[in-house]
Design a protein around this motif. Structure first.
Motif, mmCIF file in Angstrom:
data_model
loop_
_atom_site.group_PDB
_atom_site.id
_atom_site.type_symbol
_atom_site.label_atom_id
_atom_site.label_comp_id
_atom_site.label_asym_id
_atom_site.label_seq_id
_atom_site.Cartn_x
_atom_site.Cartn_y
_atom_site.Cartn_z
ATOM 1 N N UNK A 85 0.860 -1.180 0.000
ATOM 2 C CA UNK A 85 0.000 0.000 0.000
ATOM 3 C C UNK A 85 0.898 1.232 0.000
ATOM 4 N N UNK A 86 0.355 2.332 -0.480
ATOM 5 C CA UNK A 86 1.144 3.560 -0.660
ATOM 6 C C UNK A 86 0.907 4.502 0.513
ATOM 7 N N UNK A 87 1.999 5.027 1.052
ATOM 8 C CA UNK A 87 1.935 6.046 2.104
ATOM 9 C C UNK A 87 2.532 7.336 1.546
ATOM 10 N N UNK A 88 1.762 8.431 1.486
ATOM 11 C CA UNK A 88 2.348 9.707 1.079
ATOM 12 C C UNK A 88 3.462 10.087 2.047
ATOM 13 N N UNK A 89 4.635 10.300 1.509
ATOM 14 C CA UNK A 89 5.829 10.519 2.329
ATOM 15 C C UNK A 89 6.369 11.900 1.987
ATOM 16 N N UNK A 170 17.497 9.115 3.264
ATOM 17 C CA UNK A 170 17.515 9.367 4.705
ATOM 18 C C UNK A 170 16.660 10.577 5.081
ATOM 19 N N UNK A 171 16.676 11.608 4.243
ATOM 20 C CA UNK A 171 15.799 12.757 4.502
ATOM 21 C C UNK A 171 14.339 12.353 4.327
ATOM 22 N N UNK A 172 14.076 11.498 3.353
ATOM 23 C CA UNK A 172 12.714 11.009 3.128
ATOM 24 C C UNK A 172 12.213 10.255 4.356
ATOM 25 N N UNK A 173 13.084 9.485 4.970
ATOM 26 C CA UNK A 173 12.704 8.744 6.173
ATOM 27 C C UNK A 173 12.463 9.712 7.325
ATOM 28 N N UNK A 177 8.549 10.572 6.147
ATOM 29 C CA UNK A 177 7.769 9.624 6.936
ATOM 30 C C UNK A 177 7.313 10.214 8.265
ATOM 31 N N UNK A 178 7.980 11.273 8.692
ATOM 32 C CA UNK A 178 7.593 11.912 9.950
ATOM 33 C C UNK A 178 6.384 12.816 9.830
ATOM 34 N N UNK A 179 5.915 13.020 8.587
ATOM 35 C CA UNK A 179 4.768 13.897 8.321
ATOM 36 C C UNK A 179 5.034 15.310 8.869
#
Length: 423
Positions: A85-89, A170-173, A177-179
């Motif tokens: 499933x897709x999570x907007x990141x 790493x920035x994406x994480x 991912x931190x919203x």
């Protein structure tokens, strides 16, 4: 006549010439097939097991073939008997709303129908830990409940700081991912410490969450995919540092070191997080990054439709137009500054009634004795630097540059009845 028109009427706008800037065009002919092969050869798919719920985190702007890369990754997960499933990141983008972030994905061609997987968009987060310096570490609640997480992003230089890790997996994480809460936390101590905090947060999240691999992309100067890497979680940091060096060497640029006036037709969040890439303009929102040309005065003329009124970056320019200001959604724009803690780019630049007077204002204030000698460059946006316009005063430099081709004879810029450049 207004006092502004009186001050500007006699200021000349130089004749222009079209040129082509040539960059290394190394490209992958079939980037999705490259990803298929890398997924197979890297061994990462062995970390995906039948029946697992797998979050595919995607959502960064301005990435070539992003829908194809996402679909390829989803198909590979399905082939393992798992349920992707897709999570907007994307941190606080999309107006920091679940609906807005789903809409951002739509603009990338990423929908439930086209991907063959559900989109689970939420701004709800859970705190999983904190750094030794006290910064809390958040993660998207939906992603945190998955059995496995995969992150897709382009590796490139950041626009506001320098470090061995800048913008990438790493920035994406850490931020994506931190919203909104995670983005806010990562920015709280400012960009001075981002080079430390981004990898620290990302490494903690890799340790605490079932992040199994990242898909790292590098693009050439024409925004075309030239490299695809699949990075197992344990190798993300080391490999991303190497890919950043590669990405920096391929960054598009304006091939003139000194510019009196830089005119940019469009800025927007779909172009850069800063509206326009400071690595191209040389105008940075913080003192912690550097590079690019020396620009005396900069003008931004309009917003892209995709930015939905977010005019972040307009404050980095010296002049803008009433047209841009009228399209600005101040709530979206100011939310950007409140999240990043960098508010100068969200200010409104000195505003003139149209393109004609905004450009004249830049020429008048660019601190040269003879306005007719103005070295002016006009670009569509900072993503498209292949064909641009330069003033005739840059022709000699252009003729001597091995990577510049002159495409036209000199001409006057044409303006319509409203005083805006005729496209």
């Amino acid at each position: 006549m207004s006092i502004l028109r009186e001050l500007l009427n006699d200021i000349p706008i130089p004749q222009m010439v079209k040129i082509r800037q040539k960059f290394d065009r190394t490209i992958l002919e079939n980037p999705e097939l490259e990803l298929v092969n890398k997924l197979a050869s890297s061994g990462v798919m062995e970390s995906i097991h039948p029946g697992q719920q797998v979050a595919v985190a995607v959502g960064s702007r301005g990435i070539a073939n992003i829908a194809g890369f996402t679909k390829t990754t989803i198909d590979a997960i399905k082939d393992r008997g798992a349920f992707p499933f897709i999570v907007p990141c994307m941190g606080s983008h999309g107006g920091a709303t679940a609906e807005g972030q789903t809409e951002v994905l739509l603009h990338f061609g990423i929908t439930e129908a086209s991907m063959g997987a559900p989109i689970r968009s939420s701004m709800e987060v859970v705190k999983i830990d904190q750094l030794p310096n006290g910064l809390p570490v958040y993660v998207d609640r939906v992603a945190s409940e998955a059995d496995a997480i995969v992150v897709i992003n382009r590796v490139k230089p950041h626009t506001a700081f320098r470090g061995r890790i800048e913008s990438g997996i790493m920035k994406m994480i850490a931020i994506g991912l931190g919203k909104q809460k995670g983005a806010e936390a990562c920015h709280q101590l400012g960009f001075k410490y981002m080079a430390e905090n981004v990898p620290a947060m990302a490494n903690l999240m890799i340790e605490k969450l079932p992040i199994v691999f990242g898909v790292a992309l590098v693009e050439n100067a024409y925004d075309e995919t030239c490299q695809v890497e699949v990075l197992p979680a344990a190798e993300i940091e080391v490999r991303e540092e190497q890919l950043l060096i590669e990405a920096k060497s391929r960054l598009p640029k304006i091939l003139f070191d000194e510019i009196d006036v830089l005119v940019i037709d469009y800025i927007g969040k779909n172009i850069s997080g800063d509206g326009m890439d400071p690595n191209v303009t040389g105008r940075y929102p913080t003192p912690y990054a550097h590079g690019g040309p020396d620009v005396a005065k900069m003008v931004v003329l309009d917003l892209t439709p995709e930015t939905k009124g977010n005019a972040n970056g307009v404050g980095t320019a010296d002049f803008t137009t009433q047209r841009l200001v009228d399209k600005t959604n101040l709530e979206f724009t100011y939310a950007n500054g409140l999240t990043s803690t960098v508010c100068a780019p969200t200010k409104i630049a000195t505003t003139l009634e149209n393109d004609f007077y905004a450009i004249k204002a830049a020429v008048k204030t660019c601190n040269i004795l003879d306005y007719t000698t103005c070295k002016l460059v006009r670009i569509q946006d900072t993503l498209h630097l292949g064909e641009i316009e330069i003033s005739v005063n840059l022709l000699d430099a252009a003729r001597q540059h091995p990577d510049i081709e002159i495409l036209s004879e000199p001409y006057e810029l044409s303006f319509d009845a409203e005083g805006n450049i005729s496209k």
